[in-house]
Motif scaffolding. Structure first.
Motif, PDB file in Angstrom:
ATOM      1  N   PRO A   4       8.459   9.425  16.637  1.00  0.00           N
ATOM      2  CA  PRO A   4       8.952  10.522  16.310  1.00  0.00           C
ATOM      3  C   PRO A   4      10.242  11.802  15.802  1.00  0.00           C
ATOM      4  N   THR A   5       8.771  12.088  15.233  1.00  0.00           N
ATOM      5  CA  THR A   5       9.354  13.143  13.761  1.00  0.00           C
ATOM      6  C   THR A   5       8.908  14.692  14.683  1.00  0.00           C
ATOM      7  N   ASP A   6       9.627  15.320  13.939  1.00  0.00           N
ATOM      8  CA  ASP A   6       9.780  16.909  14.177  1.00  0.00           C
ATOM      9  C   ASP A   6       7.593  17.635  14.208  1.00  0.00           C
ATOM     10  N   LEU A   7       7.030  17.016  13.629  1.00  0.00           N
ATOM     11  CA  LEU A   7       5.638  18.023  13.409  1.00  0.00           C
ATOM     12  C   LEU A   7       4.448  16.708  14.443  1.00  0.00           C
ATOM     13  N   ALA A   8       3.354  17.471  15.050  1.00  0.00           N
ATOM     14  CA  ALA A   8       2.340  16.836  15.627  1.00  0.00           C
ATOM     15  C   ALA A   8       1.407  16.177  14.145  1.00  0.00           C
ATOM     16  N   LYS A   9       2.175  14.421  14.776  1.00  0.00           N
ATOM     17  CA  LYS A   9       1.073  13.475  13.891  1.00  0.00           C
ATOM     18  C   LYS A   9      -0.432  13.105  14.149  1.00  0.00           C
ATOM     19  N   GLU A  10      -1.569  12.685  13.435  1.00  0.00           N
ATOM     20  CA  GLU A  10      -2.940  12.323  13.744  1.00  0.00           C
ATOM     21  C   GLU A  10      -2.536  10.644  13.491  1.00  0.00           C
ATOM     22  N   TYR A  11      -3.501   9.634  14.128  1.00  0.00           N
ATOM     23  CA  TYR A  11      -3.310   8.373  14.036  1.00  0.00           C
ATOM     24  C   TYR A  11      -4.543   7.991  14.226  1.00  0.00           C
ATOM     25  N   ALA A  12      -5.556   6.806  13.687  1.00  0.00           N
ATOM     26  CA  ALA A  12      -6.036   6.015  14.586  1.00  0.00           C
ATOM     27  C   ALA A  12      -5.577   4.719  14.303  1.00  0.00           C
ATOM     28  N   LEU A  13      -6.426   3.663  15.154  1.00  0.00           N
ATOM     29  CA  LEU A  13      -6.215   1.982  15.313  1.00  0.00           C
ATOM     30  C   LEU A  13      -7.881   1.690  14.356  1.00  0.00           C
ATOM     31  N   MET A  14      -7.747   0.859  13.876  1.00  0.00           N
ATOM     32  CA  MET A  14      -8.294  -0.122  13.240  1.00  0.00           C
ATOM     33  C   MET A  14      -8.692  -1.767  13.513  1.00  0.00           C
ATOM     34  N   ALA A  15      -9.176  -2.344  13.264  1.00  0.00           N
ATOM     35  CA  ALA A  15      -8.998  -3.481  13.883  1.00  0.00           C
ATOM     36  C   ALA A  15     -10.159  -4.206  12.665  1.00  0.00           C
ATOM     37  N   ARG A  16      -9.004  -5.414  12.652  1.00  0.00           N
ATOM     38  CA  ARG A  16      -9.856  -5.945  11.432  1.00  0.00           C
ATOM     39  C   ARG A  16      -9.987  -7.232  11.531  1.00  0.00           C
ATOM     40  N   LEU A  17     -10.647  -8.235  11.056  1.00  0.00           N
ATOM     41  CA  LEU A  17     -11.096  -9.534  11.802  1.00  0.00           C
ATOM     42  C   LEU A  17     -11.713 -10.701  10.599  1.00  0.00           C
ATOM     43  N   SER A  18     -10.711 -11.542  10.311  1.00  0.00           N
ATOM     44  CA  SER A  18     -10.920 -12.432   8.524  1.00  0.00           C
ATOM     45  C   SER A  18     -10.917 -13.555   9.167  1.00  0.00           C
ATOM     46  N   ARG A  19     -11.494 -14.175   8.080  1.00  0.00           N
ATOM     47  CA  ARG A  19     -11.318 -15.761   8.050  1.00  0.00           C
ATOM     48  C   ARG A  19     -10.576 -15.858   6.443  1.00  0.00           C
ATOM     49  N   GLY A  20      -8.992 -16.154   6.587  1.00  0.00           N
ATOM     50  CA  GLY A  20      -8.374 -16.501   5.098  1.00  0.00           C
ATOM     51  C   GLY A  20      -8.962 -15.485   4.802  1.00  0.00           C
ATOM     52  N   GLU A  21      -9.409 -15.223   3.050  1.00  0.00           N
ATOM     53  CA  GLU A  21      -8.915 -13.515   2.423  1.00  0.00           C
ATOM     54  C   GLU A  21     -10.537 -13.490   2.956  1.00  0.00           C
ATOM     55  N   MET A  22     -10.796 -13.927   3.416  1.00  0.00           N
ATOM     56  CA  MET A  22     -12.602 -13.148   3.628  1.00  0.00           C
ATOM     57  C   MET A  22     -12.533 -11.891   4.707  1.00  0.00           C
ATOM     58  N   VAL A  23     -12.882 -10.678   4.666  1.00  0.00           N
ATOM     59  CA  VAL A  23     -12.681 -10.286   6.076  1.00  0.00           C
ATOM     60  C   VAL A  23     -14.598 -10.047   6.710  1.00  0.00           C
TER      61      VAL A  23
END
Length: 147
Positions: A4-23
């Motif tokens: 929605p901004t007036d500038l081109a933005k770079e993004y990344a998608l990250m996937a995190r798999l965790s069980r409780g507090e353990m990543v």
């Protein structure tokens, strides 16, 4: 996803798999073959994809990270559970130790076949009765004027 901004933005998608507090794992999801992808100002893109994990009883979080600030701008989470497939019919060529589907098919199939036979073997009297009701007595038109 939208920028929605007036500038081109770079993004990344990250996937995190965790069980409780353990990543268990955390990795970048490639978009168009790259880790970082650009979204033009005021533009939006639709991303389709699929993920498959061998883990169960774990949480999967997919995060949208903005490159300039390194902040998560959006995220979505789901719980991965192991499903019992005994309630589903077996796939062709597979072996199943679950429900015996032949007994169910043995009850349902004859009923379905009777229904199909009943439709095909519709009595001719019903067909003729429907047609005869449509026909009406013919009325002759009066002769036209002769000059």
């Amino acid at each position: 996803m939208a920028n929605p901004t007036d500038l081109a933005k770079e993004y990344a998608l990250m996937a995190r798999l965790s069980r409780g507090e353990m990543v268990i794992s955390e990795e970048a999801l490639p978009v168009f073959g790259f880790t970082w992808f650009t979204v033009d100002p005021g533009d939006s893109i639709k991303l389709n994809g699929a993920l498959r994990f061998n883990e169960s009883d774990a949480d999967l979080t997919v995060m949208l990270v903005e490159k300039e600030t390194q902040e998560v701008t959006d995220s979505v989470s789901t719980r991965l559970l192991q499903l019992s497939t005994s309630a589903l019919p077996p796939w062709p060529g597979s072996t199943s130790t679950g429900t015996d589907w032949s007994s169910l098919l043995g009850m349902v199939l004859p009923v379905m076949m009777l229904g199909m036979v009943a439709v095909v073997m519709k009595p001719k009297s019903e067909e003729k009765a429907g047609v005869s009701q449509v026909k009406e007595e013919r009325k002759l038109l009066p002769e036209g004027r002769q000059g």
